[in-house]
Write a protein that holds these residues in place. Sequence first.
Motif, short mmCIF file in Angstrom:
data_model
loop_
_atom_site.label_atom_id
_atom_site.label_comp_id
_atom_site.label_asym_id
_atom_site.label_seq_id
_atom_site.Cartn_x
_atom_site.Cartn_y
_atom_site.Cartn_z
N SER A 58 3.13 -8.72 -0.75
CA SER A 58 2.97 -9.69 -1.84
C SER A 58 3.71 -11.00 -1.50
O SER A 58 3.27 -12.08 -1.89
CB SER A 58 3.50 -9.12 -3.15
N SER A 104 2.20 -3.65 -8.01
CA SER A 104 2.58 -2.65 -9.01
C SER A 104 3.08 -3.26 -10.31
O SER A 104 2.95 -2.66 -11.37
CB SER A 104 3.68 -1.76 -8.44
N GLY A 105 3.69 -4.44 -10.21
CA GLY A 105 4.34 -5.03 -11.38
C GLY A 105 5.64 -4.33 -11.74
O GLY A 105 6.23 -4.60 -12.79
N THR A 107 8.11 -3.44 -9.00
CA THR A 107 9.09 -3.52 -7.90
C THR A 107 10.43 -4.03 -8.44
O THR A 107 10.50 -5.11 -9.03
CB THR A 107 8.53 -4.45 -6.80
N SER A 155 -0.54 -1.85 1.35
CA SER A 155 -1.35 -2.67 0.46
C SER A 155 -2.44 -3.41 1.24
O SER A 155 -2.18 -4.00 2.28
CB SER A 155 -0.44 -3.68 -0.24
N GLN A 162 -4.83 -10.93 -4.50
CA GLN A 162 -3.75 -11.88 -4.80
C GLN A 162 -4.10 -13.25 -4.21
O GLN A 162 -3.94 -14.28 -4.87
CB GLN A 162 -2.42 -11.40 -4.19
C1 F6R Z 1 3.06 -3.30 2.36
C2 F6R Z 1 3.51 -2.85 1.05
C3 F6R Z 1 4.84 -3.32 0.54
C4 F6R Z 1 4.64 -3.94 -0.85
C5 F6R Z 1 5.99 -4.32 -1.48
C6 F6R Z 1 5.81 -5.02 -2.80
O1 F6R Z 1 1.86 -2.72 2.72
O2 F6R Z 1 2.82 -2.14 0.39
O3 F6R Z 1 5.42 -4.25 1.42
O4 F6R Z 1 3.81 -5.05 -0.71
O5 F6R Z 1 6.76 -3.16 -1.66
O6 F6R Z 1 5.15 -4.22 -3.73
P1 F6R Z 1 4.52 -4.83 -5.04
O7 F6R Z 1 3.45 -5.75 -4.62
O8 F6R Z 1 4.03 -3.65 -5.83
O9 F6R Z 1 5.62 -5.58 -5.76
#
Ligand code: F6R
Length: 364
Positions: A58, A104-105, A107, A155, A162
């Motif tokens: 992200s 995920s919203g 983290t 991801s 995004q």
């Molecule tokens: C990479 C991956 C992680 C997430 C990171 C943020 O493939 O999955 O680097 O991008 O942990 O997670 P979100 O986007 O849920 O805040």
Amino acid sequence: EKGNHRHFMQKEIFEQPIVVAQTLQSYLRPLEQKVALPDMEFDFADVPRITIVACGTSFYAGMVAKYWLEQFARVPVELDIASEFRYRQPVLEEGGLALFISQSGETADTLAALRHARAEGQRIAVVVNVPTSSMAREADLLLPTHAGPEIGVASTKAFTCQLAVLAALAAKVARDKGRMSEEEEREIVAHLSEAPAAMNAALGHDAEIEAMAPLIAPARDVLYLGRGPDYPMAMEGALKLKEISYIHAEGYAAGEMKHGPIALIDDNVPVIVLAPSGPLFEKTVSNMQEVQARGGKVVLISDAEGIKAAGDNVIATIEMPKVHPLIAPLVYAIPVQLLAYHVAVFKGTDVDQPRNLAKSVTVE
Ligand code: F6R
């Protein structure tokens, strides 16, 4: 369910043209050729500065957004990973906009950064994939991605969705700030509307990329190079490869190679070069040639024009459709995802559940 696919990650990679189209549907009005954001209680014209905060993949979407927001809207953009931002006492200008990006919203680092920015008087915008998440609830401006549930730990589709939202956001900020004409907005809408088809064309190279896996799988280190918005894409490619294949990989700005990392190059180090033809092509290619002169094994990802101009002396090429530079990151995401995926499958690692990783990181 996985349907015909062997892994969720593979399914999610292949879903991207559809979910990006779905996401764009709620941000573009193709008939009027305008971008449209949800109703909001403040005006981008009054925003002096944007601070983007996120983690991991992200964060790389945020890095691409910084290029776009600066280029189109001429608004100063600051960018940081959440775990650093929260504790470095950032200077936040009154009335500033803080933009958080998260699949995920939930983290924890990003959520803590959001609460810190709120306490510092920032307006809070979030790009999230889970509409019921904490970040979605705490936002002043909620910009959902419509990727659907992402199951693979790495991801993929959330990332390109995004990017789609962030491109629309950059155009809207530019319009509201009077930095973009109606004509330019129409062009942006037209280019973004072409993204799903171009992504589909990129997916057409799956078998070819699969055939390259044995070339990359034995490597101990892999470098990814790109310039401009393709620099974050190089970092994203490297992150995908390390996460699921456990091969050490780094993404570098192509021009930074000669300031150190070129010392790593020998004929055991594959170098993946992301170089769409366009204004940055020549420079990236000259950095690529520096690598080749030292025996580096280059995989060139470019379009027909770029491959024709620079595709000699490389171990492989992956031909992308020729696209406008705006949508190149959405398209070039696909070959780097597929490469990581096929290398991991070839090595026999657990693609959907890589060791040591969790889908949502809810501790700081
Ligand atoms: C990479 C991956 C992680 C997430 C990171 C943020 O493939 O999955 O680097 O991008 O942990 O997670 P979100 O986007 O849920 O805040």
